[in-house]
Design a protein around this motif. Structure first.
Motif, short mmCIF file in Angstrom:
data_model
loop_
_atom_site.label_atom_id
_atom_site.label_comp_id
_atom_site.label_asym_id
_atom_site.label_seq_id
_atom_site.Cartn_x
_atom_site.Cartn_y
_atom_site.Cartn_z
N ASP A 135 0.81 -1.21 0.00
CA ASP A 135 0.00 0.00 0.00
C ASP A 135 0.85 1.26 0.00
O ASP A 135 0.40 2.32 -0.46
CB ASP A 135 -0.93 0.02 1.22
CG ASP A 135 -2.12 -0.91 1.05
OD1 ASP A 135 -2.38 -1.32 -0.10
OD2 ASP A 135 -2.79 -1.21 2.05
N HIS B 250 1.41 1.59 -3.76
CA HIS B 250 0.17 1.73 -4.53
C HIS B 250 -0.52 3.05 -4.22
O HIS B 250 -1.03 3.73 -5.12
CB HIS B 250 -0.78 0.58 -4.21
CG HIS B 250 -2.11 0.70 -4.87
ND1 HIS B 250 -3.16 1.42 -4.31
CD2 HIS B 250 -2.58 0.20 -6.05
CE1 HIS B 250 -4.22 1.35 -5.11
NE2 HIS B 250 -3.88 0.62 -6.17
N VAL C 219 -2.69 5.13 -0.72
CA VAL C 219 -3.92 5.09 0.07
C VAL C 219 -4.36 6.53 0.29
O VAL C 219 -3.58 7.46 0.09
CB VAL C 219 -3.69 4.37 1.42
CG1 VAL C 219 -3.48 2.88 1.22
CG2 VAL C 219 -2.52 4.99 2.17
N LEU D 218 -7.50 -0.25 2.70
CA LEU D 218 -6.16 -0.85 2.76
C LEU D 218 -6.03 -2.06 1.84
O LEU D 218 -4.92 -2.44 1.47
CB LEU D 218 -5.83 -1.27 4.20
CG LEU D 218 -5.86 -0.16 5.26
CD1 LEU D 218 -5.52 -0.74 6.64
CD2 LEU D 218 -4.89 0.96 4.92
N THR E 148 -6.06 -2.89 -1.26
CA THR E 148 -5.88 -2.62 -2.68
C THR E 148 -5.44 -3.89 -3.39
O THR E 148 -4.88 -4.81 -2.76
CB THR E 148 -4.83 -1.52 -2.88
OG1 THR E 148 -3.56 -1.99 -2.40
CG2 THR E 148 -5.21 -0.26 -2.12
N GLY F 223 -1.68 -4.21 -3.06
CA GLY F 223 -1.31 -4.49 -1.67
C GLY F 223 -1.57 -5.94 -1.30
O GLY F 223 -0.71 -6.61 -0.70
N SER G 38 -3.15 8.37 -2.70
CA SER G 38 -4.03 8.12 -3.85
C SER G 38 -4.96 9.31 -4.10
O SER G 38 -5.62 9.37 -5.14
CB SER G 38 -4.85 6.86 -3.62
OG SER G 38 -5.66 7.00 -2.45
#
Length: 347
Positions: free
Chosen positions: A136, A139, A141, A156, A158, A161, A277
């Motif tokens: 994460d 990626h 969050v 969380l 994802t 992840g 994100s």
């Protein structure tokens, strides 16, 4: 090189050290009920990690402490946003530690069977949760302008992840199998060797998918960097070593695969420490989350003094307990049994 970069590298090394050392412990925990056909075999399997498992966990504590001291902004956002996941992680670590210490304290089949299940579950939860958390970071969050986590627990999970968690768990399983093949003898070693031979191809495919997904997520093209290439080649080398019966080389290859896989994630993350994100403008970086220059300078001096001491001590521990272990060293249920940390290695 700036101290912020130095401490990012140190923290990455601590995470790599944790997964390399604790990785085979977790793999042994996941496999101990599968590779053992009787109680003597289970005791032998667990005694391979008896002298080292708690010391290996210190790398996780040190990594968390280093994040708190060097990058308090990162630590605050991560630990507040991932709070429930960290509670689950702590539960897995606690249950696993208690299971290792207590499963042989009472002579009862139901007692031992309960702790065996808990040990397996705890050993599975730890790499899965940590892998999701590390995945994460790259990626992304929901993190707002104020560097506060703005999402929910469900955010969380994802895709990347979760797949990172699966990758870490798979590597731990293979790492544990090669470790047991190296550290045991007789029937246990044969079973560990067979499992490693069957698992290495699926694990290799998972690692290959992970490095390409990581590369794509970081928008770096399809050409792998050195660590990502090393991770793929290391799994291929492990497959060769396992099929050739070279236990030491197989364990070394899975060690490199684990180190390169974890290291590649941090390589793609830098200079960020946590991606938002919500907006790239809200990303947490080594600069906007770091402690003051003086604090980082003092910490660097302390780390340069203490880290070699820790490495020497752990290296000596592994040297002392380097001999193979056999089920013949352990009595049948009902007879006297050595404690989890007192097994005598094969001479």
């Amino acid at each position: 090189m700036e101290f912020t970069t130095v401490w990012f590298i140190i923290i990455a090394v601590l995470w790599v050290g944790f997964f390399v050392l604790e990785g085979f412990d977790l793999g042994v925990g996941m496999l101990h009920g599968v590779l053992s056909r009787d109680e003597a075999s289970r005791r032998a399997v667990l005694h391979t990690i008896g002298p080292v498992w708690d010391g290996n966990e210190v790398w996780l504590v040190t990594a968390g402490a280093a994040m708190f001291a060097a990058f308090p902004g990162w630590y605050a956002t991560l630990f507040s946003g991932f709070y429930l996941a960290l509670v689950l992680l702590l539960a897995g670590l606690i249950v696993r530690g208690i299971a290792i210490e207590y499963r042989d304290r009472v002579d009862g089949a139901r007692w031992r069977r309960t702790w065996t299940v808990l040990l397996t579950a705890g050993s599975l939860i730890v790499p899965l949760v940590l892998g999701i958390a590390l995945g994460d970071l790259l990626h992304g969050v929901p993190v707002g302008r104020d560097q506060e986590y703005a999402g929910t627990f469900a955010d969380l999970f994802t895709g990347y992840g979760v797949f990172t968690g699966i990758t870490m768990t798979a590597l731990c399983l293979l790492h544990g199998a090669t470790f047991l093949a190296l550290k045991t003898s007789g029937e246990i070693r044969e079973r560990a060797h067979r499992l490693a031979r069957r698992a290495v191809l699926p694990v290799g495919l998972v690692v290959l998918a992970f490095v390409f997904w990581t590369r794509s997520l970081a928008d770096q093209g399809i050409l792998l960097n050195l660590l990502e290439l090393a991770a793929v080649l290391a799994v291929a080398a492990a497959a060769w070593a396992i099929s050739s019966g070279h236990d030491g080389w197989a364990f070394g290859a899975t060690t490199l695969a684990m180190a390169a896989t974890v290291g590649s994630l941090f390589t793609e993350l830098y200079p960020r420490v946590m991606v938002s994100s919500t907006s790239s403008a809200f990303d947490l970086t080594v600069d906007n989350t770091a402690s003051g220059p003086y604090a980082l300078k003092v910490m660097t001096v302390v780390a340069l003094v203490l880290l070699p001491v820790v490495l020497i001590y752990q290296g000596w521990t592994y040297h002392v307990f380097r001999k193979r272990i056999s089920a013949d060293h352990f009595p049948a249920p009902g007879q006297a049994s050595p404690g989890p940390l007192t097994a005598r290695p094969e001479s």
